[in-house]
Design a protein around this motif. Structure first.
Motif, PDB file in Angstrom:
ATOM      1  N   ASN A  94     -34.596 -12.608  -8.170  1.00  0.00           N
ATOM      2  CA  ASN A  94     -34.424 -11.721  -7.017  1.00  0.00           C
ATOM      3  C   ASN A  94     -34.488 -12.508  -5.709  1.00  0.00           C
ATOM      4  N   PHE A  95     -35.346 -13.519  -5.669  1.00  0.00           N
ATOM      5  CA  PHE A  95     -35.485 -14.325  -4.453  1.00  0.00           C
ATOM      6  C   PHE A  95     -34.160 -15.058  -4.148  1.00  0.00           C
ATOM      7  N   ILE A  96     -33.549 -15.645  -5.180  1.00  0.00           N
ATOM      8  CA  ILE A  96     -32.284 -16.389  -4.976  1.00  0.00           C
ATOM      9  C   ILE A  96     -31.159 -15.421  -4.620  1.00  0.00           C
ATOM     10  N   THR A  97     -31.151 -14.236  -5.279  1.00  0.00           N
ATOM     11  CA  THR A  97     -30.107 -13.248  -4.992  1.00  0.00           C
ATOM     12  C   THR A  97     -30.200 -12.778  -3.549  1.00  0.00           C
ATOM     13  N   ASN A  98     -31.405 -12.537  -3.067  1.00  0.00           N
ATOM     14  CA  ASN A  98     -31.587 -12.105  -1.676  1.00  0.00           C
ATOM     15  C   ASN A  98     -31.168 -13.194  -0.691  1.00  0.00           C
ATOM     16  N   GLN A  99     -31.397 -14.454  -1.092  1.00  0.00           N
ATOM     17  CA  GLN A  99     -30.957 -15.564  -0.248  1.00  0.00           C
ATOM     18  C   GLN A  99     -29.430 -15.562  -0.079  1.00  0.00           C
ATOM     19  N   VAL A 100     -28.737 -15.302  -1.189  1.00  0.00           N
ATOM     20  CA  VAL A 100     -27.268 -15.247  -1.168  1.00  0.00           C
ATOM     21  C   VAL A 100     -26.793 -14.118  -0.261  1.00  0.00           C
ATOM     22  N   ILE A 101     -27.409 -12.934  -0.415  1.00  0.00           N
ATOM     23  CA  ILE A 101     -27.000 -11.768   0.378  1.00  0.00           C
ATOM     24  C   ILE A 101     -27.239 -12.028   1.865  1.00  0.00           C
ATOM     25  N   GLU A 102     -28.405 -12.598   2.211  1.00  0.00           N
ATOM     26  CA  GLU A 102     -28.717 -12.888   3.602  1.00  0.00           C
ATOM     27  C   GLU A 102     -27.725 -13.892   4.200  1.00  0.00           C
ATOM     28  N   CYS A 103     -27.367 -14.882   3.410  1.00  0.00           N
ATOM     29  CA  CYS A 103     -26.406 -15.906   3.872  1.00  0.00           C
ATOM     30  C   CYS A 103     -25.054 -15.273   4.177  1.00  0.00           C
ATOM     31  N   LEU A 104     -24.596 -14.363   3.305  1.00  0.00           N
ATOM     32  CA  LEU A 104     -23.312 -13.694   3.508  1.00  0.00           C
ATOM     33  C   LEU A 104     -23.359 -12.762   4.710  1.00  0.00           C
ATOM     34  N   LYS A 105     -24.512 -12.077   4.912  1.00  0.00           N
ATOM     35  CA  LYS A 105     -24.654 -11.180   6.048  1.00  0.00           C
ATOM     36  C   LYS A 105     -24.599 -11.949   7.367  1.00  0.00           C
ATOM     37  N   ASN A 106     -25.303 -13.055   7.433  1.00  0.00           N
ATOM     38  CA  ASN A 106     -25.426 -13.795   8.678  1.00  0.00           C
ATOM     39  C   ASN A 106     -24.149 -14.541   9.053  1.00  0.00           C
TER      40      ASN A 106
ATOM     41  N   SER B   2     -16.620  -7.920  -5.538  1.00  0.00           N
ATOM     42  CA  SER B   2     -17.759  -7.964  -6.465  1.00  0.00           C
ATOM     43  C   SER B   2     -17.901  -9.381  -7.013  1.00  0.00           C
ATOM     44  N   ILE B   3     -19.130  -9.897  -6.964  1.00  0.00           N
ATOM     45  CA  ILE B   3     -19.388 -11.284  -7.376  1.00  0.00           C
ATOM     46  C   ILE B   3     -20.498 -11.279  -8.424  1.00  0.00           C
ATOM     47  N   SER B   4     -20.293 -12.071  -9.462  1.00  0.00           N
ATOM     48  CA  SER B   4     -21.349 -12.255 -10.454  1.00  0.00           C
ATOM     49  C   SER B   4     -22.050 -13.576 -10.181  1.00  0.00           C
ATOM     50  N   ILE B   5     -23.419 -13.544 -10.285  1.00  0.00           N
ATOM     51  CA  ILE B   5     -24.230 -14.756 -10.081  1.00  0.00           C
ATOM     52  C   ILE B   5     -24.930 -15.056 -11.394  1.00  0.00           C
ATOM     53  N   ASN B   6     -24.623 -16.211 -11.985  1.00  0.00           N
ATOM     54  CA  ASN B   6     -25.205 -16.615 -13.255  1.00  0.00           C
ATOM     55  C   ASN B   6     -26.242 -17.708 -13.017  1.00  0.00           C
ATOM     56  N   PHE B   7     -27.453 -17.490 -13.545  1.00  0.00           N
ATOM     57  CA  PHE B   7     -28.567 -18.420 -13.344  1.00  0.00           C
ATOM     58  C   PHE B   7     -28.900 -19.125 -14.659  1.00  0.00           C
ATOM     59  N   LEU B   8     -29.239 -20.407 -14.544  1.00  0.00           N
ATOM     60  CA  LEU B   8     -29.722 -21.161 -15.699  1.00  0.00           C
ATOM     61  C   LEU B   8     -30.792 -22.136 -15.228  1.00  0.00           C
ATOM     62  N   ASN B   9     -32.000 -21.937 -15.763  1.00  0.00           N
ATOM     63  CA  ASN B   9     -33.094 -22.848 -15.423  1.00  0.00           C
ATOM     64  C   ASN B   9     -33.117 -23.966 -16.468  1.00  0.00           C
ATOM     65  N   THR B  10     -33.055 -25.185 -16.025  1.00  0.00           N
ATOM     66  CA  THR B  10     -33.003 -26.311 -16.953  1.00  0.00           C
ATOM     67  C   THR B  10     -34.356 -26.599 -17.601  1.00  0.00           C
ATOM     68  N   ASN B  11     -35.441 -26.021 -17.045  1.00  0.00           N
ATOM     69  CA  ASN B  11     -36.785 -26.328 -17.549  1.00  0.00           C
ATOM     70  C   ASN B  11     -37.431 -25.179 -18.327  1.00  0.00           C
ATOM     71  N   GLY B  12     -36.887 -24.000 -18.201  1.00  0.00           N
ATOM     72  CA  GLY B  12     -37.491 -22.870 -18.899  1.00  0.00           C
ATOM     73  C   GLY B  12     -36.807 -21.580 -18.519  1.00  0.00           C
ATOM     74  N   VAL B  13     -37.384 -20.448 -18.936  1.00  0.00           N
ATOM     75  CA  VAL B  13     -36.806 -19.148 -18.649  1.00  0.00           C
ATOM     76  C   VAL B  13     -37.146 -18.759 -17.216  1.00  0.00           C
ATOM     77  N   LEU B  14     -36.145 -18.239 -16.469  1.00  0.00           N
ATOM     78  CA  LEU B  14     -36.364 -17.820 -15.099  1.00  0.00           C
ATOM     79  C   LEU B  14     -37.139 -16.498 -15.058  1.00  0.00           C
ATOM     80  N   THR B  15     -38.012 -16.358 -14.064  1.00  0.00           N
ATOM     81  CA  THR B  15     -38.747 -15.091 -13.896  1.00  0.00           C
ATOM     82  C   THR B  15     -37.927 -14.135 -13.048  1.00  0.00           C
ATOM     83  N   GLU B  16     -38.223 -12.845 -13.133  1.00  0.00           N
ATOM     84  CA  GLU B  16     -37.528 -11.822 -12.355  1.00  0.00           C
ATOM     85  C   GLU B  16     -37.714 -12.071 -10.864  1.00  0.00           C
ATOM     86  N   LYS B  17     -38.911 -12.491 -10.510  1.00  0.00           N
ATOM     87  CA  LYS B  17     -39.211 -12.743  -9.106  1.00  0.00           C
ATOM     88  C   LYS B  17     -38.324 -13.854  -8.533  1.00  0.00           C
ATOM     89  N   LYS B  18     -38.138 -14.927  -9.294  1.00  0.00           N
ATOM     90  CA  LYS B  18     -37.318 -16.063  -8.844  1.00  0.00           C
ATOM     91  C   LYS B  18     -35.848 -15.660  -8.718  1.00  0.00           C
TER      92      LYS B  18
END
Length: 811
Positions: free
Chosen positions: A785-797, A767-783
């Protein structure tokens, strides 16, 4: 060296010099005073009594001995013991009513022995708390007064001084030598050894022959017959030896040790009846086994100078007499001898004899017999033996080597301008001349300086720099002005900055580890080659040509042996929990270059034992691999390089193959971490696992944490659980996660791992925790989820990972 202050003061003609000043002056001339110990005994009202009569009695079927002791003109007391002491008519230490022993509150009144009432006790050194000894009584001189306190015969107002004498100061390796130094410093009359007059009343003379290649310049000997060696060592001599940490053995050994301490000159004494009439000093030619100091010696080297008769070897050097020729209580005739060896031959003999266990006798084979003092020493030993043991002395035997040696005093040319330039100040020639005269030098003037002849006790001085150093001891260093050396700075500012930053980084590491509960140690750079082979079996270390001992025979390739030795030392003293570290240099020979080495600065850490104190409601836990790994990661994080550090499982010599890893920084190997191999752990009798870490500091560039502005935007977190092959390491997962390219700051952390029989075979859940911090503002849910899916795809491949949702596996 330890000695009694009163013994030293007998040679100094100025009682007004205080103890503190005495020690300060010895330190100023290079003789480091380590300790001053005040003599104090916890007994009171112990008196001298004379044994008049000894009577054996049987009480309740047991044998006892009653001693009738006279303690006053008209008063006799009795003491009862189970053992018989042959001390009739002897004067001994007695505790009576109102005496105090060991403790001021302990009072001896109607002392009982085996429930038999008596009114006194025979006291030993151990009883009075003076020192441990097997002697059951203390014998006082025959002229001591009955009834007087033993304080009149055992000095109380004394200090034991312990000093460290450098190897290059043989002139100060005795009471006489120290007194000479103190007298010179205080402008007192230099003490001299008076030649004792010996009455010759025996015809026994021994013929001594010195072979040309023996390395012996002169030999002096004397025969004494009708000696009585079955007597006790006098109390005054025994006390002086005891305060020098030398236990009393027998009268001959005690006299040899006493003279060695007082004069710094070794001698040897044979049982005359066991040797032939002729003695030879030559290089060894004996191939038989011999015994010296109760140790068997095979194959004695041919380069060693020995003293022998026609049949066999008698002695090695001066005071190492072979067992068959030592004196005993029944010896009637003795032979006292002294061999003056050349310095070169002395060093050859010493390299062999230094490893011999000489507990009973002072091993001074590294100290040369002084040509000018040799005869006086032999006469002094003879005088003491005749005074204490009686006997008839023969005439002195003096033999010289037929080979001619240049024994003329060597002079050193010293230029006046050179001395002033060397010291950086002007000193008048008159003052220089007066100081050299006080130091015992002989001075001859010439145009711009002097021909300087060192005194006989400083024959080791051969250069003008040594002469100036000796001059400064009396001129006093504080009189020399402090001036910085004039030098041209050829070091670039970049190099200076690198050195300074390296120094401060070491300081920061030390304070960081100390705050973590570690203790710093400092060990020698030379260690045992045997221990070193555990960690570097295929590397030949840099060997010491003339090591102090076998334990210091090679230059270290790692700091681990020093840490292990320190842990072993503490473990043997019930210190099981240890957290140690050391920063120091290691030395690696460069291949194909015989005289070149690479010096690496390393940081090493050791931890072993319990993590916490024993508590009744919790189990005891012990340091393991991951505890030290956590501290190491904290250290890397402290220096801002943790994100570039990788741990890779690897086989490392000396470590457990299943619990060891290599550490990489930017794909460069910088250290290793692991559990000490079980075989090595058992050899050192460690009760718990020993965890070791080593870091090559010079392979890490100086890194400083950049100051960042604190962001006030909230963090976002997503957790994912994946199943991967049990062979996949966490470091591999972390590396894949970090490949994601985005502007946001992302932090990854493993917070759970599971594998077992009930789980998929050959798999594990992470189990891995992913902590996000946007230096310019609050991150959106869409952004997010997009980064989380990128991580999952990278691990799968790349790692064939599967995502776990509600205990089901979805590809």
């Amino acid at each position: 060296m330890k000695f009694s202050e009163l013994w030293l003061r007998k040679w100094i003609d100025n009682p007004s010099i205080s103890t503190n000043l005495l020690c300060k002056q010895m330190t100023e001339v290079g003789l480091e005073v380590e300790k001053i110990e005040k003599i104090s005994y916890s007994f009171k009202k112990i008196i001298i009594g004379k044994i008049l009569k000894i009577k054996q009695v049987i009480i309740k079927k047991n044998y006892f001995f009653i001693y009738f002791v006279k303690i006053d003109k008209n008063k006799i007391i009795y003491c009862i013991t189970k053992n018989k002491f042959y001390i009739k008519n002897k004067k001994i230490a007695i505790a009576t009513n109102n005496s105090y022993i060991n403790d001021k509150k302990t009072k001896i009144n109607n002392y009982f022995f085996q429930k038999i009432k008596c009114n006194g006790k025979i006291c030993s050194y151990a009883d009075l708390g003076m020192y441990f000894s097997n002697e059951k009584y203390i014998i006082f001189p025959s002229n001591s007064i009955i009834g007087k306190s033993i304080k009149n015969y055992i000095s109380y107002n004394d200090n034991i001084i312990k000093i460290n004498i450098p190897h290059d100061r043989p002139d100060a390796n005795s009471i006489f030598g120290l007194a000479r130094e103190i007298s010179i410093i205080n402008d007192l009359k230099i003490p001299k050894i008076k030649c004792k007059d010996i009455l010759v009343n025996s015809n026994h003379v021994v013929n001594v022959k010195i072979k040309k290649n023996s390395g012996c310049i002169r030999y002096i000997g004397m025969v004494i017959e009708k000696v009585k060696l079955n007597i006790n060592t006098p109390l005054w001599m025994k006390e002086k030896l005891r305060r020098s940490s030398i236990s009393s053995q027998d009268i001959i050994t005690d006299i040899i040790n006493y003279v060695c301490l007082e004069y710094g000159e070794p001698v040897h004494i044979f049982d005359f009846d066991k040797i032939e009439n002729e003695i030879f000093v030559e290089l060894n030619s004996n191939k038989k086994e011999i015994y010296i100091l109760s140790q068997k010696i095979k194959n004695l080297k041919n380069s060693i100078s020995v003293i022998r008769d026609k049949n066999c070897v008698l002695s090695l050097s001066n005071n190492l007499v072979f067992n068959n020729f030592q004196t005993n209580k029944n010896t009637n005739k003795i032979f006292i001898g002294s061999a003056c060896l050349l310095k070169k031959q002395l060093n050859i003999n010493y390299l062999f004899s230094k490893n011999l266990n000489s507990e009973n006798i002072l091993n001074m084979d590294n100290i040369s017999v002084n040509w000018y003092q040799q005869k006086k020493t032999v006469l002094y030993v003879s005088h003491l033996i005749l005074k204490i043991c009686g006997g008839c002395a023969g005439s002195l035997t003096i033999s010289y080597n037929r080979k001619k040696y240049d024994l003329k005093k060597q002079y050193i040319n010293l230029n006046h301008n050179y001395l002033n330039t060397f010291l950086g100040c002007f000193i008048s020639s008159k003052k220089i001349h007066n100081i050299f005269i006080k130091l015992g030098y002989k001075i001859i003037f010439y145009k711009n300086g002097w021909k300087v002849f060192p005194p006989y006790w400083k024959n080791f001085i051969t250069t003008k720099e040594e002469v100036i150093s000796d001059f400064c001891k009396l001129y006093k260093y504080e009189n020399i002005p402090k001036k910085p050396f004039l030098m041209h700075n050829t070091i670039s500012n970049k190099v200076i900055n690198d050195i300074q930053s390296l120094f401060f980084s070491h300081i920061r590491i030390k304070f960081f580890l100390i705050d973590k509960g570690y203790s710093e140690i400092i060990t020698y750079s030379f260690i045992s080659q045997k221990i070193q082979t555990y960690f570097f079996p295929n590397t030949n270390p840099l060997m010491i040509k003339n090591p102090i001992s076998n334990d210091m025979s090679s230059m270290r390739l790692t700091l681990w042996p020093g840490l292990i030795s320190s842990a072993f030392y503490n473990n043997n003293r019930q210190q099981d929990t240890l957290k140690l570290f050391e920063i120091g240099s290691c030395f690696f020979p460069i291949e194909n270059k015989s005289f070149e080495i690479q010096e690496n600065v390393c940081l090493s850490i050791l931890s072993t034992g319990s993590k916490n104190f024993s508590i009744w409601n919790s189990k005891k836990s012990f340091f393991d691999f991951y505890d030290l790994k956590g501290d190491v990661e904290s250290l890397f994080d402290f220096f801002g390089i943790l994100d570039r550090i990788t741990f890779c499982s690897s086989f490392i010599d000396g470590l457990n193959p299943k619990k060891s890893s290599v550490i990489f920084f930017n794909k460069i190997k910088i250290g290793h971490l692991g559990i000490l191999d079980t075989k090595i752990q058992n050899k050192f009798n460690f009760r718990h696992e020993v965890v070791l870490f080593e870091l090559f500091l010079n392979k890490i560039n100086n890194n400083t944490n950049k100051i960042k502005e604190i962001k006030y935007f909230p963090r976002s977190r997503r957790d994912i659980s994946i199943t991967v092959s049990e062979k996949v390491m966490y470091q591999d997962i972390l590396n894949e996660c970090r490949k994601i390219n985005c502007k946001e700051e992302i932090f990854f952390n493993l917070f759970d791992i599971y594998q077992g029989d009930k789980f998929l075979k050959g798999k594990k859940s992470i189990s891995i925790s992913i902590n996000f911090l946007n230096t310019n503002g609050v991150l959106t849910e869409k952004k997010i989820n997009f980064i989380t899916n990128q991580v999952i795809e990278c691990l799968k491949n790349n790692l064939q990972a599967n995502l776990r949702i509600e205990d089901k596996i979805i590809k």
